[in-house]
Write an enzyme that holds these catalytic residues in place. Structure first.
Site, short mmCIF file in Angstrom:
data_model
loop_
_atom_site.label_atom_id
_atom_site.label_comp_id
_atom_site.label_asym_id
_atom_site.label_seq_id
_atom_site.Cartn_x
_atom_site.Cartn_y
_atom_site.Cartn_z
N GLY A 181 64.18 57.07 30.31
CA GLY A 181 64.39 58.50 30.53
C GLY A 181 65.50 58.75 31.54
N GLU B 271 71.43 41.28 32.85
CA GLU B 271 71.28 39.82 32.79
C GLU B 271 72.58 39.08 33.07
OE1 GLU B 271 68.68 38.02 30.16
OE2 GLU B 271 67.80 39.86 29.43
#
Lengths: 397, 329
Positions: free
Chosen positions: A137, A254
Site C-alpha cells: 500500500g 536483494e
C-alpha cells in the site's frame, strides 16, 4: 584464461568446486520440481498456482534463499543467489510477478531489517510457506512517482492507528491477507518526515479493495479504501513518523539480484524467437531470419539481453563491496524494462496476424509488460536518478 | 568473490597506469592536425611497450606478463576512451598469434614492433588496412584463420582516400602470392572483435564524460543546462548505453567457452553505444559541438572507423544469431 583465479581475485567468472556442485544440485532439483504448466492469468487458479509453487520451494528448503536461517531462510551467499536465480530461470520456473512476490521480495526483507521480534516471528514463516499473501500500500491517486506526497492519514487513538484515505495500483490487494501500508501520521519540515510503515491486516473492518481491470483484461490490481480502519500500534515497523527510512531500507531489492530470473529468462525468450524466425517463411519461401530487418531486431535483442546480465553482475559485484546499494541499478532497470517491451513486441510482430490472437501468451506478455516502465519508478524517474545520482548533473525540474 | 565484474587491485593498477600514460588532450590535438606520417605517438608507444602491454596475455614463461583477456579489455577500453591512435589492436592480437604458432616474431612484437591488420577485401582478393604508414609486420585476420607476415614491399601498399577517422591510414594491399602460413581457428578473430568492442565502449564512456562536464557548467536561462530534464534524460540514456557496452565487454572477455557470440554481441552493443553517444554528445554541446575544436566529432569519427574495421553489420548479426545463446556462467 586469467590467472587471477585464486580466492578473492575479481573481474572473474570462475566458480569454485563447491559452487559448481551447488549449481548442479539446484539445477537437478528445479528440473524435477519447477511447474511445467503456464501460470494462470488471474482468479483463484492463479492464486493457488503461486501458493503451491511457493509451498513446494518452502518444503524443499529453497524459500527465502537470501533470508537469514533463523527466520526460515537459506542464508545463501551472493554468488549462490546468482546461481540459484539463473538456474531457476533456465529451468523455466515461473518468472512472472506472482502473488507471493511482495511478501518474498519486499515486506519480508523489510521486516527482517526493521521489525521487532514479535512481528518477525508472526509473519516471516507464513510468508515463506505461502500461507500469507502480502500487498503493497504505497501509491496513491496523488502520489505515484512522487511517493513522499502521500496523504492517507493515520491518527493515534489509544493503542491504535486510525487510518482514512485511499491507495491505488495495489497489486493483488483482493487476494492478500496482509499489507505493508505507508500512512501520514504528521506533517514535518520535509515531506518524507511524518510517514509511518505499518502492517495492515486486510480483513480489518473499514477496508474495501475494488479490483481494477488492467490493459490485459485481468484484475491484477485494486483501488483500496480506508474508512476509520483501526490497526494496533504494535503493528508499526520502526517508529511512528519514521516510515520513510523503513521503506527505503529495502528498495535495494536483494542487493541487485532481484530481477535475475526475468533477465535470464529473457535470453531464453529471444532464443525462442530466433528459432521461430528460422522456421517461419515469407510468401517467397525465405525464412524470416534472412530478412535484414528481422535479423537486426533479433540480433540486437540477443546482444542487449547479454548486456543486461553483464550489467546486473556488475551491480551485484559493486553491492557486495559496499553497505549502501548504488544508483547504478537504475541503468539496468532502464535497459531491461525497455528491452522486455521490445522483445515482447517482436514476439507479436514475427507472427503476423496469428500474433494478434487474444488470450495468447505473446499478446498477454506484450500488454502486461507495459507495466515494466511504469511500476517501481517510471523510466522517466529512473533517468532522473541516473542523471543526478550516477552522473552528478545538477538537480532537475 | 568470483562471478565478479569489478576490477581488483592489480587490475585497478593497470587502468591507472593506462590513464596516466594516455593523454587524451595530446591525442585529440594530433588527430585534429591530421599531420602526415605515422599516427602513433612514439613516446607513448615505447612506454606502453615497456609496461608490457603487448605481452600482457602471453604466459610468463614465454616472456609475457601472464595476465588474461580481461586485462587486455581494460587497456583497450582506455585506448578508446582517450582516442589514442596507432596499431595497438593489431600488435596485441599478433602477439597471441605469434605465441600460438611459435613464431620467431613473438619477441619483436612484444618489444613493440608495430603490426598492422589486413582484412580480406571481397571480391578483389586484395586486403584492406588502416595502418599503412605504421606497420613493421602484418596480421592477416579473418573469422576462422589468421596469418602473421613480415614487412611488405612498398609497392604492395596502395594508399586509398583518407578516412573520416583521422587516426586511420587506409590502404589497399596486394600480395604477390597466396598467404601460406595461416593458422586455423577463431580465437584471434574473436579477440580482435572483443578489443574493438572494448575501444568502442571506452569511446561511449568518454562521450558521457564530455557531456557531463559541459552540461554541468554551461548555463542558459540562468542555470546549468544539465539541470533540464531533456538534457538529463539524454545523458542518462548515454550512460546506460556506455555501461551496457562496458560490462558486456568485460563479461565476454572473461568467458572462455563459446566466446565468439558474446564478443560479437559486445561489438554490436558497443558500436551502437559509441556512435549514438558521440552523436548525442555533439547535440549536448550545442553550437560548440559543431566546431572542429571540440573533441566530440573526433569520437564520432573514430566510432565509425572502429565499427567498420573488421566486419559489416550483416556479418556481425550472423555472428550474434548463430546457434543458441551463449552462457557466461
Amino acid at each position: 584464461m586469467s590467472n587471477s583465479a585464486e580466492p578473492g581475485a575479481l573481474l572473474d567468472l570462475t566458480l569454485t568446486a563447491g559452487e559448481r556442485a551447488f549449481r548442479d544440485e539446484v539445477a537437478t532439483w528445479l528440473a524435477e520440481n519447477a511447474p511445467r504448466e503456464r501460470r494462470p492469468y488471474d482468479g483463484r487458479a492463479m492464486v493457488e498456482f503461486d501458493r503451491a509453487w511457493q509451498r513446494r520451494q518452502f518444503d524443499a528448503g529453497w524459500a527465502g534463499i537470501s533470508w537469514p536461517a533463523e527466520y526460515g531462510g537459506r542464508g545463501l551467499s551472493l554468488v549462490q543467489q546468482v546461481i540459484w536465480y539463473s538456474e531457476y530461470a533456465r529451468a523455466g520456473a515461473p518468472t512472472e510477478t506472482g502473488v507471493c512476490f511482495v511478501g518474498n521480495a519486499h515486506a519480508g526483507p523489510t521486516l527482517i531489517a526493521c521489525a521487532d521480534e514479535q512481528l518477525k516471528q508472526r509473519h516471516l514463516p507464513a510468508i515463506l510457506s505461502g500461507e500469507e499473501i502480502w500487498c503493497q500500500g504505497f501509491s496513491e491517486p496523488g502520489a505515484g512517482s512522487d511517493l513522499a506526497g502521500l496523504s492517507t492519514r493515520a491518527a493515534v487513538d489509544g493503542d491504535h492507528l486510525v487510518v482514512n484515505g485511499q491507495k491505488i495500483w495495489t497489486s493483488y490487494a483482493h487476494h492478500a491477507q496482509q499489507q505493508e501500508l505507508l500512512v501520514r501520521t504528521s506533517t514535518g519540515a520535509r515531506r518524507q518526515d511524518g510517514i509511518t510503515w505499518v502492517v495492515c491486516p486486510m480483513d480489518t473492518p473499514g477496508i474495501e479493495a475494488r479490483p481494477i481491470t488492467t490493459i490485459t483484461g485481468h484484475d491484477d490490481f485494486c483501488a483500496v479504501f480506508y474508512d476509520d480502519v483501526r490497526i494496533p500500534l504494535s503493528n508499526v515497523v520502526g517508529t511512528i513518523d519514521d516510515g520513510w527510512r523503513v521503506a527505503m531500507s529495502t528498495l535495494s531489492f536483494e542487493r541487485g539480484t532481484g530481477f535475475l530470473p526475468e533477465q535470464v529468462e529473457l535470453v531464453a525468450r529471444v532464443d525462442e524467437l530466433v528459432e521461430l524466425a528460422r522456421t517461419r517463411t515469407d510468401r517467397a519461401g525465405r525464412t524470416l531470419i534472412c530478412d535484414a530487418g528481422w535479423a537486426e531486431r533479433l540480433a540486437t535483442a540477443r546482444a542487449e539481453a547479454h548486456a543486461v546480465l553483464a550489467m546486473t553482475l556488475a551491480v551485484v559485484s559493486r553491492n557486495a563491496r559496499s553497505t549502501l546499494p548504488g544508483p547504478e541499478a537504475s541503468m539496468v532497470r532502464l535497459l531491461f524494462s525497455q528491452l522486455q517491451q521490445r522483445v515482447s513486441a517482436l514476439a507479436v510482430d514475427l507472427r503476423g496476424l496469428e500474433g494478434l490472437q487474444e488470450g495468447s501468451p505473446w499478446v498477454h506478455d506484450y500488454l502486461y509488460l507495459f507495466a515494466t516502465t511504469i511500476a517501481a519508478g517510471t523510466k522517466d524517474v529512473q533517468r532522473s536518478i541516473v542523471a543526478e545520482r550516477v552522473l552528478g548533473l545538477p538537480r532537475g525540474r | 568473490m568470483p562471478l565478479d565484474l569489478l576490477p581488483d587491485d592489480l587490475q585497478r593498477a593497470i587502468i591507472d597506469a593506462a590513464t596516466d600514460l594516455l593523454d587524451p588532450v595530446a591525442a585529440a590535438a594530433s588527430l585534429r592536425t591530421r599531420a602526415d606520417g605515422p599516427v602513433r605517438d612514439l613516446g607513448v608507444w615505447d612506454k606502453a611497450t615497456a609496461q608490457g602491454w603487448f605481452g600482457l596475455a602471453i604466459p610468463e614463461d614465454a616472456g609475457g606478463l601472464g595476465l588474461g583477456t580481461g586485462e587486455l579489455a581494460l587497456i583497450h577500453h582506455a585506448l578508446g576512451r582517450t582516442l589514442t591512435p596507432g596499431p595497438y589492436l593489431g600488435t596485441t592480437v599478433a602477439a597471441t598469434v605469434a605465441h600460438a604458432t611459435g613464431s620467431p616474431l613473438l619477441a619483436e612484437v612484444m618489444a613493440g614492433l608495430p603490426v598492422g591488420i589486413l582484412t580480406t577485401d571481397e571480391p578483389s582478393g586484395s586486403f584492406r588496412t588502416v595502418d599503412r604508414e605504421d606497420a613493421g609486420a602484418w596480421l592477416v585476420l579473418s573469422p576462422d584463420r589468421a596469418a602473421l607476415l613480415g614487412a611488405l614491399p612498398a609497392g604492395a601498399i596502395a594508399a586509398t582516400p583518407d578516412s573520416m577517422d583521422p587516426g586511420a591510414r587506409p590502404a589497399l594491399v596486394t600480395l604477390d602470392s597466396d598467404v601460406e602460413c595461416y593458422v586455423e581457428g577463431t580465437r584471434p578473430w574473436t579477440l580482435a572483435i572483443l578489443l574493438v568492442a572494448a575501444q568502442l565502449a571506452g569511446i561511449a564512456q568518454a562521450a558521457v564524460a564530455g557531456s557531463v562536464a559541459h552540461t554541468s557548467v554551461r548555463e542558459q536561462f540562468g542555470r546549468p543546462i544539465g539541470g533540464f530534464q531533456m538534457v538529463q534524460q539524454r545523458c542518462a540514456d548515454m550512460a546506460t548505453r556506455a555501461d551496457a557496452a562496458t560490462q558486456l565487454c568485460l563479461l565476454a572477455a572473461l568467458t572462455d567457452a563459446d566466446a565468439a557470440q558474446l564478443a560479437a554481441s559486445a561489438l554490436l552493443v558497443a558500436a551502437d553505444a559509441a556512435v549514438t553517444n558521440a552523436r548525442d554528445d555533439i547535440q549536448n554541446h550545442g553550437g560548440m559541438g559543431f566546431t572542429w575544436e571540440v573533441d566530440s566529432h573526433l569520437r564520432l569519427r573514430r566510432a565509425h572507423g572502429l565499427r567498420a574495421l573488421l566486419c559489416d553489420p550483416t556479418d556481425l548479426r550472423h555472428a550474434v544469431l548463430a546457434g543458441t545463446s551463449a552462457r557466461a556462467w
